[in-house]
Scaffold this motif. Structure first.
Motif, short mmCIF file in Angstrom:
data_model
loop_
_atom_site.label_atom_id
_atom_site.label_comp_id
_atom_site.label_asym_id
_atom_site.label_seq_id
_atom_site.Cartn_x
_atom_site.Cartn_y
_atom_site.Cartn_z
N ARG A 125 0.88 -1.12 0.05
CA ARG A 125 0.05 -0.09 -0.10
C ARG A 125 1.05 1.25 0.20
N PRO A 126 0.27 2.30 -0.38
CA PRO A 126 1.04 3.45 -0.34
C PRO A 126 1.58 3.76 1.16
N ALA A 127 2.77 4.23 0.99
CA ALA A 127 3.59 4.44 2.47
C ALA A 127 3.05 5.50 3.22
N THR A 128 2.66 5.28 4.30
CA THR A 128 2.24 6.85 5.14
C THR A 128 3.20 7.01 6.55
N ASP A 129 4.28 6.56 6.22
CA ASP A 129 5.45 6.83 7.57
C ASP A 129 6.43 7.48 6.73
N LEU A 130 6.46 8.62 5.80
CA LEU A 130 7.41 8.93 5.22
C LEU A 130 7.58 10.52 5.54
N SER A 188 10.42 25.20 -12.98
CA SER A 188 10.22 24.55 -11.50
C SER A 188 11.50 23.90 -11.13
N MET A 189 12.42 23.74 -12.02
CA MET A 189 13.66 22.92 -11.78
C MET A 189 14.55 23.60 -10.59
N MET A 190 14.48 25.22 -10.83
CA MET A 190 15.29 25.99 -9.98
C MET A 190 14.46 26.63 -8.92
N MET A 191 13.42 26.03 -8.52
CA MET A 191 12.45 26.60 -7.48
C MET A 191 12.81 26.39 -6.08
N GLN A 192 13.03 27.36 -5.39
CA GLN A 192 13.34 27.41 -3.92
C GLN A 192 12.21 27.41 -3.02
N THR A 193 11.95 26.55 -2.45
CA THR A 193 10.73 26.42 -1.54
C THR A 193 11.21 26.43 0.01
N PRO A 194 10.44 26.67 0.84
CA PRO A 194 10.93 26.58 2.38
C PRO A 194 10.83 25.18 2.94
N PRO A 195 11.71 25.00 3.72
CA PRO A 195 11.84 23.54 4.11
C PRO A 195 10.60 22.91 4.83
N LEU A 196 10.10 21.62 4.31
CA LEU A 196 9.14 21.27 5.03
C LEU A 196 9.48 20.58 6.58
N PRO A 197 8.46 20.90 7.44
CA PRO A 197 8.93 20.37 8.83
C PRO A 197 9.11 19.00 8.91
N PRO A 198 10.43 18.76 9.78
CA PRO A 198 10.95 17.68 9.80
C PRO A 198 10.27 16.27 9.96
N ASN A 199 9.08 16.51 11.03
CA ASN A 199 8.15 15.62 11.43
C ASN A 199 6.92 15.54 10.67
N SER A 200 6.86 16.17 9.73
CA SER A 200 5.47 16.05 8.83
C SER A 200 5.64 14.99 7.87
N ILE A 201 4.30 14.51 7.46
CA ILE A 201 4.19 13.32 6.66
C ILE A 201 4.23 13.71 5.12
N VAL A 202 5.04 13.18 4.31
CA VAL A 202 5.10 13.68 2.97
C VAL A 202 4.38 12.59 2.04
N PRO A 203 3.83 13.07 0.57
CA PRO A 203 3.36 12.00 0.05
C PRO A 203 4.00 10.76 -0.63
N SER A 204 3.77 9.58 -0.83
CA SER A 204 4.13 8.50 -1.01
C SER A 204 4.26 8.60 -2.72
N GLU A 205 3.51 9.42 -3.28
CA GLU A 205 3.85 9.62 -4.86
C GLU A 205 4.01 11.00 -5.17
N PHE A 206 5.17 11.24 -6.02
CA PHE A 206 5.72 12.56 -6.29
C PHE A 206 6.49 12.43 -7.68
N GLU A 207 7.04 13.32 -8.11
CA GLU A 207 7.70 13.46 -9.27
C GLU A 207 9.03 14.12 -9.00
N LEU A 208 10.00 13.65 -9.92
CA LEU A 208 11.36 14.22 -10.03
C LEU A 208 11.51 14.77 -11.45
N GLU A 209 11.74 16.18 -11.64
CA GLU A 209 12.05 16.64 -12.79
C GLU A 209 13.38 17.02 -13.21
N LEU A 210 13.80 16.67 -14.35
CA LEU A 210 15.18 16.77 -14.51
C LEU A 210 15.47 17.00 -16.11
N LEU A 211 16.62 17.59 -16.42
CA LEU A 211 17.21 17.63 -17.80
C LEU A 211 18.50 16.98 -18.02
#
Length: 286
Positions: A188-193, A234-257
């Motif tokens: 199943r999609p991981a829920t502890d990431l 979007s490859m060069m986007m700077q975003t605020p860091p996510l809180p260390p203890n937050s749960i992150v999605p199990s599905e995401f994308e990598l954008e590359l060239l």
């Protein structure tokens, strides 16, 4: 106080063992891997390496004749150092410590003590744009003749209790491409990431022939769309860091060239539970 002959012999043996593993410090010039808009710089590294795999690194970057002393925090760290053995069997993602004089220092244990290594210093010198220096550490006497270890082809890898899937495994050359990632646990999609260094995941790609280097981060489709709407890159986007203890999605994308046609070893790093896992993949070009 007189030293007994037996003690002298013991001291001599210990001294010989210690000095035999110490190698004179070498100074190595880095190769500037410039990003668009990056100001040209020079980089240098001083290496103190021993035959048992220990290495002490002291590096610094120079702009306009002055050592750079200030770096912007990038993904919660001042500098990211990616360390790979020349045969690509040893991979490390570490973070040097910045001193007030602008020198970046770290200590490593190299799994291949005599082998050639490559270290990529990836950071944001303040006001100068993103910059990457590649430092090539020469092989020592006794290094084995080896070939590059290419990760096994396939879209699914098991690491610890997780199964990591990517799609596609082949990307076009010279075009922005997107790789979708799914992380499963018990089918199943991981829920502890959790965030790793402030982002969903880190992906490091190194070319198996020319050692071309890419460092990308996991982002959701919504984050990619937002970046494209705001700045068009979007490859060069700077975003605020996510809180260390937050749960992150199990599905995401990598954008590359990818810049050139070759195979790339991909090390995909993420935190599951409290552990950093590294999933190895082979990404080819078409």
């Amino acid at each position: 106080m007189r030293i007994k002959p037996a003690n002298l012999l013991t001291f001599a043996i210990l001294f010989a063992l210690q000095t035999a593993c110490v190698r004179a410090t070498d100074e190595i010039a880095g190769r500037d891997i410039a990003y668009a808009g990056t100001v040209p710089m020079t980089g240098f590294m001083r290496l103190d390496r021993t035959s048992d795999g220990r290495a002490r690194i002291d590096a610094w970057e120079v702009h306009d004749g002055q050592v750079v002393r200030s770096y912007d925090i990038d993904m919660t760290k001042t500098m990211h150092a990616i360390v790979v053995s020349d045969d690509l069997s040893d991979f490390q993602h570490v973070h040097p410590v910045l001193s007030s004089d602008g020198h970046l220092s770290m200590e490593l244990h190299l799994a291949e003590p005599h082998a050639a290594y490559h270290i990529y210093f990836d950071g944001l010198p303040h006001g100068l744009g993103r910059n990457v220096f590649q430092f090539d550490l020469p092989a020592q006497a006794g290094a084995k003749t080896t070939t590059r270890e290419v990760h096994a082809a396939g879209s699914s890898v098991s690491v610890g209790p997780y199964v990591v899937k990517i799609d596609p495994t082949s990307v076009p050359i010279g075009e922005i491409a997107t790789i979708s990632v799914r992380i499963l646990k018990n089918g199943r999609p991981a829920t502890d990431l959790h965030p790793y260094l402030g982002v969903i995941s880190h992906g490091v790609l190194v070319g198996t022939q020319d050692l071309a280097y890419l460092h990308v981060h996991g982002m959701t489709a919504a984050m990619l769309d937002m970046a494209s709407d705001d700045c068009g890159d979007s490859m060069m986007m700077q975003t605020p860091p996510l809180p260390p203890n937050s749960i992150v999605p199990s599905e995401f994308e990598l954008e590359l060239l990818v810049p050139i046609s070759e195979n790339y070893n991909l090390w995909l790093q993420f935190i599951g539970g409290k552990t950093v896992y590294t999933a190895p993949f082979l990404v080819t070009t078409k």
